[in-house]
Scaffold this motif. Structure first.
Motif, PDB file in Angstrom:
ATOM      1  N   UNK A 182       0.821  -1.211   0.000  1.00 46.70           N
ATOM      2  CA  UNK A 182       0.000   0.000   0.000  1.00 46.70           C
ATOM      3  C   UNK A 182       0.854   1.259   0.000  1.00 46.70           C
ATOM      4  N   UNK A 183       1.890   1.262   0.837  1.00 41.13           N
ATOM      5  CA  UNK A 183       2.729   2.460   0.917  1.00 41.13           C
ATOM      6  C   UNK A 183       3.444   2.705  -0.399  1.00 41.13           C
ATOM      7  N   UNK A 184       3.958   1.629  -1.026  1.00 39.54           N
ATOM      8  CA  UNK A 184       4.648   1.803  -2.307  1.00 39.54           C
ATOM      9  C   UNK A 184       3.699   2.340  -3.360  1.00 39.54           C
ATOM     10  N   UNK A 185       2.435   1.896  -3.331  1.00 40.54           N
ATOM     11  CA  UNK A 185       1.463   2.382  -4.300  1.00 40.54           C
ATOM     12  C   UNK A 185       1.151   3.852  -4.064  1.00 40.54           C
ATOM     13  N   UNK A 186       1.046   4.247  -2.801  1.00 40.77           N
ATOM     14  CA  UNK A 186       0.790   5.650  -2.533  1.00 40.77           C
ATOM     15  C   UNK A 186       1.977   6.498  -2.959  1.00 40.77           C
ATOM     16  N   UNK A 187       3.205   6.026  -2.733  1.00 38.46           N
ATOM     17  CA  UNK A 187       4.368   6.736  -3.227  1.00 38.46           C
ATOM     18  C   UNK A 187       4.267   6.936  -4.731  1.00 38.46           C
TER      19      UNK A 187
ATOM     20  N   UNK B 287       3.665  13.674   4.860  1.00 40.86           N
ATOM     21  CA  UNK B 287       4.316  14.964   4.631  1.00 40.86           C
ATOM     22  C   UNK B 287       5.374  14.779   3.549  1.00 40.86           C
ATOM     23  N   UNK B 288       5.374  15.681   2.570  1.00 39.34           N
ATOM     24  CA  UNK B 288       6.384  15.565   1.518  1.00 39.34           C
ATOM     25  C   UNK B 288       7.004  16.925   1.215  1.00 39.34           C
ATOM     26  N   UNK B 289       8.249  16.844   0.793  1.00 39.85           N
ATOM     27  CA  UNK B 289       8.980  18.017   0.330  1.00 39.85           C
ATOM     28  C   UNK B 289       9.810  17.574  -0.860  1.00 39.85           C
ATOM     29  N   UNK B 290       9.657  18.263  -1.999  1.00 36.52           N
ATOM     30  CA  UNK B 290      10.405  17.897  -3.201  1.00 36.52           C
ATOM     31  C   UNK B 290      11.335  19.029  -3.601  1.00 36.52           C
TER      32      UNK B 290
ATOM     33  N   UNK C  84      10.472  16.416  12.500  1.00 39.47           N
ATOM     34  CA  UNK C  84      11.593  16.731  11.619  1.00 39.47           C
ATOM     35  C   UNK C  84      11.666  15.614  10.589  1.00 39.47           C
ATOM     36  N   UNK C  85      11.649  15.958   9.321  1.00 38.42           N
ATOM     37  CA  UNK C  85      11.638  14.936   8.292  1.00 38.42           C
ATOM     38  C   UNK C  85      12.950  14.164   8.273  1.00 38.42           C
ATOM     39  N   UNK C  86      12.836  12.852   8.108  1.00 40.85           N
ATOM     40  CA  UNK C  86      13.996  11.992   7.945  1.00 40.85           C
ATOM     41  C   UNK C  86      14.468  12.128   6.501  1.00 40.85           C
ATOM     42  N   UNK C  87      15.615  12.731   6.302  1.00 39.35           N
ATOM     43  CA  UNK C  87      16.113  12.994   4.948  1.00 39.35           C
ATOM     44  C   UNK C  87      16.642  11.739   4.259  1.00 39.35           C
ATOM     45  N   UNK C  88      16.657  10.615   4.985  1.00 40.57           N
ATOM     46  CA  UNK C  88      17.041   9.346   4.369  1.00 40.57           C
ATOM     47  C   UNK C  88      15.850   8.623   3.751  1.00 40.57           C
ATOM     48  N   UNK C  89      14.646   9.174   3.943  1.00 42.29           N
ATOM     49  CA  UNK C  89      13.446   8.564   3.372  1.00 42.29           C
ATOM     50  C   UNK C  89      12.996   9.418   2.187  1.00 42.29           C
ATOM     51  N   UNK C  90      13.239   8.932   0.985  1.00 40.19           N
ATOM     52  CA  UNK C  90      12.912   9.720  -0.195  1.00 40.19           C
ATOM     53  C   UNK C  90      12.767   8.828  -1.416  1.00 40.19           C
ATOM     54  N   UNK C  91      12.176   9.371  -2.459  1.00 40.47           N
ATOM     55  CA  UNK C  91      12.133   8.764  -3.790  1.00 40.47           C
ATOM     56  C   UNK C  91      12.668   9.791  -4.792  1.00 40.47           C
ATOM     57  N   UNK C  92      13.168   9.299  -5.890  1.00 41.25           N
ATOM     58  CA  UNK C  92      13.730  10.173  -6.915  1.00 41.25           C
ATOM     59  C   UNK C  92      12.879  10.133  -8.169  1.00 41.25           C
ATOM     60  N   UNK C  93      12.569  11.310  -8.710  1.00 46.33           N
ATOM     61  CA  UNK C  93      11.832  11.437  -9.967  1.00 46.33           C
ATOM     62  C   UNK C  93      12.810  11.821 -11.062  1.00 46.33           C
TER      63      UNK C  93
ATOM     64  N   UNK D  34      14.225  15.058  -6.040  1.00 47.11           N
ATOM     65  CA  UNK D  34      14.126  14.160  -4.892  1.00 47.11           C
ATOM     66  C   UNK D  34      12.900  14.553  -4.065  1.00 47.11           C
ATOM     67  N   UNK D  35      12.100  13.552  -3.703  1.00 43.74           N
ATOM     68  CA  UNK D  35      10.906  13.783  -2.904  1.00 43.74           C
ATOM     69  C   UNK D  35      11.091  13.107  -1.555  1.00 43.74           C
ATOM     70  N   UNK D  36      11.249  13.903  -0.506  1.00 40.09           N
ATOM     71  CA  UNK D  36      11.306  13.384   0.859  1.00 40.09           C
ATOM     72  C   UNK D  36       9.874  13.132   1.307  1.00 40.09           C
ATOM     73  N   UNK D  37       9.574  11.894   1.731  1.00 40.55           N
ATOM     74  CA  UNK D  37       8.207  11.536   2.124  1.00 40.55           C
ATOM     75  C   UNK D  37       8.266  10.835   3.474  1.00 40.55           C
ATOM     76  N   UNK D  38       7.565  11.386   4.459  1.00 38.62           N
ATOM     77  CA  UNK D  38       7.508  10.798   5.803  1.00 38.62           C
ATOM     78  C   UNK D  38       6.066  10.673   6.263  1.00 38.62           C
TER      79      UNK D  38
END
Length: 255
Positions: A19-24, A70-73, A95-104, A113-117
C-alpha cells in the motif's frame, strides 16, 4: 478456481504491504507534473519556495488511525540540511527523515528528490496553516505553508467486480462514488505473476476505470486498489488535502 488458486491470506498480506509503495507511486506521479520548484513561477502559492515544494496529506488507510503524509520535493537535495514541520500555532511537530525519499527522473531537467515521511496527527490537532522550515547547508532558511483540514476521506466501496468474484472478462472496473472525493487512481496487480503491478491509471474524475484492451486475460487472477482524493493542485490545499486507500479487492476471470 478450485485446486489452482494460491493461498489468499499470504497473497493479501503481500498486497497490503505494498500500500505504501502504491501511494508513493501516486504521490510521485502528481509531484512530477509540477514544472518548477521556484516560488516566483507560482505567484502566491505558499507551497513553493526557492528551496522546493511542501505539502501535507491527511491519509486514511485500512486498519490504522488517520495520519499525515508529509512531503517536500526539490531539485537541490544536497543543499538541504533539515526540514522542520510546525503546527498552525508554530509548535514543532516533526523533523523529516532525509534518508526517506524517492527520486523522480525528469526529461531535460535535473532529477527531483521527494522526501516523504509518515507523521502522527498530534492529539487535538486542528485545521490551519501547517508549515515547513527548510534550512540549507549555507544557512539560508525558507518557509513553505499548506492549509490542512483534519478529517478522514471514506474508503472506496461497492466494487464491481465484487471482492473474490469470478467473472467473464470485464470491460471496466467500477465502485461507489466516495463522498467528498473528486478524483481517483486505480492500481491493478496480476496475482498469477508474482503480484506484479500491471496498471496504474491516470487520475480519474468518476468512479470507473475503462480497462485497456488486452490488459486482463481469461483465467487470470487480479487485485485492485483505489486511491481516492478530494482535490487536485489546489492553491491553498496543495496537490490534495485528503486521500484514502481501500483494502485490496480480488477477482478472477473465467477461462
Amino acid at each position: 478456481m478450485p485446486g489452482t488458486r494460491k493461498d489468499n491470506q499470504g497473497t493479501r498480506t503481500g498486497i497490503c504491504s505494498a500500500l505504501q509503495a502504491l501511494l508513493f507511486t501516486c504521490l510521485l506521479s502528481v509531484s512530477s507534473t509540477h514544472a518548477s520548484n521556484q516560488q516566483g513561477s507560482h505567484g502566491k502559492d505558499t507551497h513553493y519556495t526557492d528551496a522546493g515544494f511542501f505539502d501535507v496529506h491527511v491519509c486514511n488507510w485500512p486498519d490504522r488511525p488517520a495520519f499525515f503524509m508529509v512531503l517536500f520535493s526539490t531539485v537541490n537535495p544536497d543543499a538541504v540540511k533539515s526540514i522542520e514541520i510546525m503546527t498552525p500555532d508554530m509548535q514543532p511537530m516533526a523533523a523529516l527523515d532525509l534518508n526517506r525519499y524517492r527520486t523522480i527522473k525528469q526529461k531535460n531537467k535535473p532529477d527531483k528528490r521527494v522526501f516523504i515521511n509518515q507523521v502522527a496527527i498530534p492529539p487535538g490537532a486542528g485545521d490551519g496553516w501547517y508549515s515547513a522550515r527548510i534550512t540549507l547547508s549555507d544557512g539560508h532558511e525558507y518557509t513553505g505553508k499548506d492549509f490542512v483540514k483534519i478529517s478522514r476521506l471514506p474508503l472506496a466501496a461497492g466494487h464491481i467486480p465484487a471482492n473474490e468474484a469470478e467473472v467473464t472478462l470485464p470491460r471496466s472496473l467500477q465502485w461507489e462514488a466516495v463522498p467528498a472525493a473528486g478524483f481517483y487512481q486505480v492500481f491493478i496487480r496480476d496475482l498469477w505473476n508474482d503480484d506484479k503491478l500491471i496498471h496504474t491509471s491516470k487520475l480519474l474524475n468518476s468512479p470507473e476505470l475503462v480497462l485497456p484492451e488486452g490488459l486482463l486475460k481469461p483465467g487470470g487472477y487480479y487485485s485492485w486498489i483505489i486511491h481516492a482524493r478530494d482535490t487536485n493542485e489546489d492553491v491553498m490545499l496543495g496537490d490534495f488535502n485528503h486521500g484514502s486507500l481501500n483494502k485490496p479487492a480480488t477477482f478472477s476471470v473465467a477461462p
